[in-house]
Design an enzyme around this catalytic site. Structure first.
Site, PDB file in Angstrom:
ATOM      1  N   ALA A  17      36.407  46.567  34.301  1.00 48.34           N
ATOM      2  CA  ALA A  17      35.220  45.724  34.491  1.00 48.34           C
ATOM      3  C   ALA A  17      35.635  44.363  35.050  1.00 48.34           C
ATOM      4  O   ALA A  17      36.594  43.755  34.561  1.00 48.34           O
ATOM      5  CB  ALA A  17      34.490  45.539  33.155  1.00 48.34           C
ATOM      6  N   LYS A  59      46.817  28.142  20.512  1.00 51.30           N
ATOM      7  CA  LYS A  59      48.044  28.842  20.121  1.00 51.30           C
ATOM      8  C   LYS A  59      48.609  28.260  18.822  1.00 51.30           C
ATOM      9  O   LYS A  59      49.110  29.002  17.962  1.00 51.30           O
ATOM     10  CB  LYS A  59      49.068  28.756  21.248  1.00 51.30           C
ATOM     11  CG  LYS A  59      48.614  29.545  22.492  1.00 51.30           C
ATOM     12  CD  LYS A  59      49.417  29.175  23.714  1.00 51.30           C
ATOM     13  CE  LYS A  59      49.012  29.998  24.937  1.00 51.30           C
ATOM     14  NZ  LYS A  59      49.607  29.512  26.195  1.00 51.30           N
ATOM     15  N   VAL A 111      49.935  34.367  22.537  1.00 52.11           N
ATOM     16  CA  VAL A 111      50.834  33.222  22.341  1.00 52.11           C
ATOM     17  C   VAL A 111      52.186  33.559  22.966  1.00 52.11           C
ATOM     18  O   VAL A 111      52.763  34.611  22.667  1.00 52.11           O
ATOM     19  CB  VAL A 111      51.035  32.889  20.847  1.00 52.11           C
ATOM     20  CG1 VAL A 111      51.947  31.676  20.689  1.00 52.11           C
ATOM     21  CG2 VAL A 111      49.700  32.643  20.160  1.00 52.11           C
ATOM     22  N   ILE A 137      56.833  36.632  25.289  1.00 53.01           N
ATOM     23  CA  ILE A 137      57.711  36.533  24.105  1.00 53.01           C
ATOM     24  C   ILE A 137      57.084  37.275  22.926  1.00 53.01           C
ATOM     25  O   ILE A 137      55.946  37.000  22.569  1.00 53.01           O
ATOM     26  CB  ILE A 137      57.884  35.064  23.650  1.00 53.01           C
ATOM     27  CG1 ILE A 137      58.301  34.174  24.798  1.00 53.01           C
ATOM     28  CG2 ILE A 137      58.866  34.972  22.501  1.00 53.01           C
ATOM     29  CD1 ILE A 137      58.267  32.694  24.435  1.00 53.01           C
TER      30      ILE A 137
HETATM   31  P1  NDP Z   1      41.878  35.215  35.813  1.00 58.94           P
HETATM   32  O1  NDP Z   1      40.893  34.140  36.046  1.00 58.94           O
HETATM   33  O2  NDP Z   1      42.945  35.428  36.809  1.00 58.94           O
HETATM   34  O3  NDP Z   1      41.082  36.606  35.655  1.00 58.94           O
HETATM   35  C1  NDP Z   1      39.882  36.697  34.949  1.00 58.94           C
HETATM   36  C2  NDP Z   1      39.265  38.052  35.237  1.00 58.94           C
HETATM   37  O4  NDP Z   1      38.089  38.205  34.468  1.00 58.94           O
HETATM   38  C3  NDP Z   1      38.861  38.260  36.697  1.00 58.94           C
HETATM   39  O5  NDP Z   1      39.265  39.526  37.143  1.00 58.94           O
HETATM   40  C4  NDP Z   1      37.347  38.166  36.667  1.00 58.94           C
HETATM   41  O6  NDP Z   1      36.684  38.976  37.621  1.00 58.94           O
HETATM   42  C5  NDP Z   1      37.070  38.735  35.298  1.00 58.94           C
HETATM   43  N1  NDP Z   1      35.740  38.356  34.817  1.00 58.94           N
HETATM   44  C6  NDP Z   1      35.176  37.137  34.777  1.00 58.94           C
HETATM   45  N2  NDP Z   1      33.928  37.226  34.278  1.00 58.94           N
HETATM   46  C7  NDP Z   1      33.719  38.536  33.995  1.00 58.94           C
HETATM   47  C8  NDP Z   1      32.622  39.263  33.465  1.00 58.94           C
HETATM   48  N3  NDP Z   1      31.478  38.662  33.103  1.00 58.94           N
HETATM   49  N4  NDP Z   1      32.747  40.596  33.307  1.00 58.94           N
HETATM   50  C9  NDP Z   1      33.895  41.224  33.664  1.00 58.94           C
HETATM   51  N5  NDP Z   1      34.968  40.584  34.174  1.00 58.94           N
HETATM   52  C10 NDP Z   1      34.870  39.247  34.334  1.00 58.94           C
HETATM   53  O7  NDP Z   1      42.490  34.976  34.356  1.00 58.94           O
HETATM   54  P2  NDP Z   1      43.937  35.372  33.812  1.00 58.94           P
HETATM   55  O8  NDP Z   1      44.260  36.778  34.182  1.00 58.94           O
HETATM   56  O9  NDP Z   1      44.907  34.303  34.136  1.00 58.94           O
HETATM   57  O10 NDP Z   1      43.708  35.254  32.241  1.00 58.94           O
HETATM   58  C11 NDP Z   1      43.009  36.270  31.546  1.00 58.94           C
HETATM   59  C12 NDP Z   1      43.219  36.064  30.044  1.00 58.94           C
HETATM   60  O11 NDP Z   1      44.601  36.164  29.742  1.00 58.94           O
HETATM   61  C13 NDP Z   1      42.774  34.697  29.534  1.00 58.94           C
HETATM   62  O12 NDP Z   1      42.286  34.845  28.227  1.00 58.94           O
HETATM   63  C14 NDP Z   1      44.074  33.902  29.504  1.00 58.94           C
HETATM   64  O13 NDP Z   1      44.031  32.865  28.573  1.00 58.94           O
HETATM   65  C15 NDP Z   1      45.045  34.985  29.080  1.00 58.94           C
HETATM   66  N6  NDP Z   1      46.425  34.734  29.416  1.00 58.94           N
HETATM   67  C16 NDP Z   1      46.771  34.425  30.692  1.00 58.94           C
HETATM   68  C17 NDP Z   1      48.083  34.216  31.028  1.00 58.94           C
HETATM   69  C18 NDP Z   1      48.499  33.836  32.401  1.00 58.94           C
HETATM   70  O14 NDP Z   1      49.701  33.564  32.596  1.00 58.94           O
HETATM   71  N7  NDP Z   1      47.620  33.833  33.386  1.00 58.94           N
HETATM   72  C19 NDP Z   1      49.143  34.338  30.014  1.00 58.94           C
HETATM   73  C20 NDP Z   1      48.676  34.693  28.693  1.00 58.94           C
HETATM   74  C21 NDP Z   1      47.349  34.877  28.424  1.00 58.94           C
HETATM   75  P3  NDP Z   1      36.843  38.746  39.219  1.00 58.94           P
HETATM   76  O15 NDP Z   1      38.267  39.141  39.515  1.00 58.94           O
HETATM   77  O16 NDP Z   1      35.872  39.657  39.804  1.00 58.94           O
HETATM   78  O17 NDP Z   1      36.591  37.292  39.449  1.00 58.94           O
HETATM   79  N1  HSE Z   2      47.865  28.947  30.973  1.00 63.16           N
HETATM   80  C1  HSE Z   2      48.755  29.431  29.979  1.00 63.16           C
HETATM   81  C2  HSE Z   2      50.082  28.698  30.098  1.00 63.16           C
HETATM   82  C3  HSE Z   2      48.953  30.906  30.142  1.00 63.16           C
HETATM   83  O1  HSE Z   2      50.287  27.964  31.068  1.00 63.16           O
HETATM   84  O2  HSE Z   2      50.910  28.844  29.214  1.00 63.16           O
HETATM   85  C4  HSE Z   2      49.715  31.537  29.009  1.00 63.16           C
HETATM   86  O3  HSE Z   2      48.960  31.548  27.853  1.00 63.16           O
END
Ligand code: NDP
Ligand code: HSE
Length: 428
Positions: free
Chosen positions: A42, A204, A131, A135
């Protein structure tokens, strides 16, 4: 038997996760014996280009349908936020499906409620990626260290800010350039103000404190300061004094209760956390029996985070096949009290821009003394009309340190309090 996976979010983390579940399917099956099948992905915009190809009907814009979708056995939430994501997670748990999430904001904000929902359905809520990115720290804290009375945790738990501070300290990069690079590298949150303001680290810190002490601290009760105000000058002065500036998440047991805080701090160069560079994260755990433990590794970015999520997916799939909850239930004690932040002993580094004339140092020292704060060292940089005083204090109650610095800011001889940062060292 194949296990059907529904994934919500296919951005930095989710896009890599889906690609790896497809590309590495056979290797994963050979290693784990599990046939993991991506059944739904999704997203917000189904027309967007993705780093993977899935059969028609797999990509959907209807995240909330996954809970009741019979082809989906377990749900992975990697979209972020506390709105739709909360509905997705809660809906899946209530439907009796194990959930894997990387969403620290959601876990920190609604942890106890989510753990209860998981327990009521007898399924696991797994959040190893929430978190420290790649790791392993959630399981070690909750399971392996279950027998330790953890005293304190010091964490570098935000890759974006550690990357920015490292670039500022090692390459003299500007704050803005370093932040832009962190965004390009996929470390930053969708809204990077969550990183630089310390909000991400606050979530975190609350999770680490909850797991270490069994008491959930609301994120609003976690003292938070970000790195937006950190000047290159202080990064350089800190180095001259034998410290490096880090954004720390601190969770500790004190006489007055448990406490969690996030703020920039000067860390002595000999401390294990001082050498944690770039987007690397580290969690330093101290306990009376185990001594000191350091968990370190890549704390952000698609690859490491997807690996942590994949590990949880494997566990959740095993749970489904075994028909028994894999993750031990998270039980939280009734809140044993959050310590008063003002009473916590802290040490400070204070940079003062002062007039360089007789009596200035005495006035500054007297103001610290009036508030019961003892000075560890003073260094003067520059001469003439204006000089810079770098003061490092001994430990004193946080409220007294704050009051002393406020009083010093009002002295006629002090042009400006250029910086006031805590020092995190084991010395008194
Ligand atoms: P992104 O912004 O890259 O991706 C978010 C995704 O969610 C996109 O694919 C987006 O869709 C989708 N989305 C947004 N709204 C909706 C909706 N209403 N229904 C379905 N899908 C939706 O975020 P990240 O991948 O960076 O982060 C995702 C999670 O992981 C967050 O909680 C973040 O805190 C966590 N996280 C991220 C890390 C990182 O290094 N980036 C590390 C650890 C945790 P679309 O692609 O169509 O815009
Ligand atoms: N935005 C976060 C960071 C992703 O920079 O550590 C990992 O949670």
């Amino acid at each position: 038997m194949a296990v059907g996976i529904g994934i919500v979010g296919a951005g930095t983390v989710g896009g890599t996760l889906v690609r790896r579940l497809i590309d590495e399917h056979d290797a994963l099956e050979a290693k784990t014996g599990l046939d993991l099948e991506v059944r739904r992905v999704a997203v917000n915009d189904v027309a967007k280009e993705r780093p993977f190809t899935v059969p028609d009907g797999v990509l959907t814009g209807r995240a909330l349908d996954l809970a009741d979708d019979p082809s989906v056995d377990l749900v992975v939430e990697v979209m972020g936020g506390t709105g739709v994501a909360a509905e997705v997670v809660m809906g899946a748990l209530r439907a009796g499906k194990p959930v894997v999430t990387a969403n620290k904001e959601l876990v920190a904000a609604r942890g106890p409620e989510l753990f209860d929902a998981a327990a009521a359905s007898g399924v696991s809520l797994l959040f190893e990626a929430a978190v420290g990115g790649g790791i392993p720290i959630i399981r070690p804290l909750w399971e392996t260290l279950a027998g330790e009375q953890v005293r304190r945790i010091l964490g570098i738990v935000n890759g974006t800010t550690n990357y920015i501070l490292t670039r500022m300290s090692e390459d003299g990069a500007s704050y803005a350039d370093a932040l832009a690079a962190a965004q390009r590298l996929g470390y930053a949150e969708p809204d990077p103000s969550a990183d630089v303001s310390g909000a991400d680290a606050t979530s975190k810190a609350a999770i680490l404190a909850g797991l270490a002490f069994g008491t959930w601290i609301e994120t609003a009760a976690v003292h938070r300061e970000g790195i937006e105000g950190i000047a290159r000058a202080d990064v350089a002065f800190a180095a001259e004094l034998g410290y490096v500036v880090k954004l720390l998440a601190v969770a500790e047991r004190t006489g007055g209760g448990v406490s969690a805080r996030v703020h920039p701090a000067l860390v002595p160069l000999h401390h294990p956390l001082a050498g944690i560079r770039g987007a690397t994260n580290a969690v330093f755990v101290e306990g009376p029996s185990v001594g000191e433990l350091l968990f370190a590794g890549p704390g952000a970015g698609a690859g490491p985070t997807a690996t942590a999520v994949l590990g949880d997916v494997v566990d959740a799939a095993r749970e489904l096949l075994a028909g028994a909850q894999v993750a031990p239930r998270i039980r939280l004690a009734a809140a044993s009290g959050v310590a008063d932040f003002g009473a916590i002993p802290t040490k400070w580094y204070v940079r003062l821009e002062v007039a360089d004339r007789p009596g200035v140092l005495a006035a500054v020292a007297a103001a610290f003394g009036d508030h019961g704060v003892s000075i560890k060292s003073v260094r003067q940089e520059g001469r003439g009309d204006r000089a810079t005083l770098l003061v490092v204090t001994h430990r004193a109650a946080e409220a007294d340190q704050q009051a002393a610095v406020a009083a010093i800011g009002n002295l006629d001889v002090v042009a400006e309090v250029g910086a006031a940062l805590r020092v995190e060292s084991d010395e008194p």
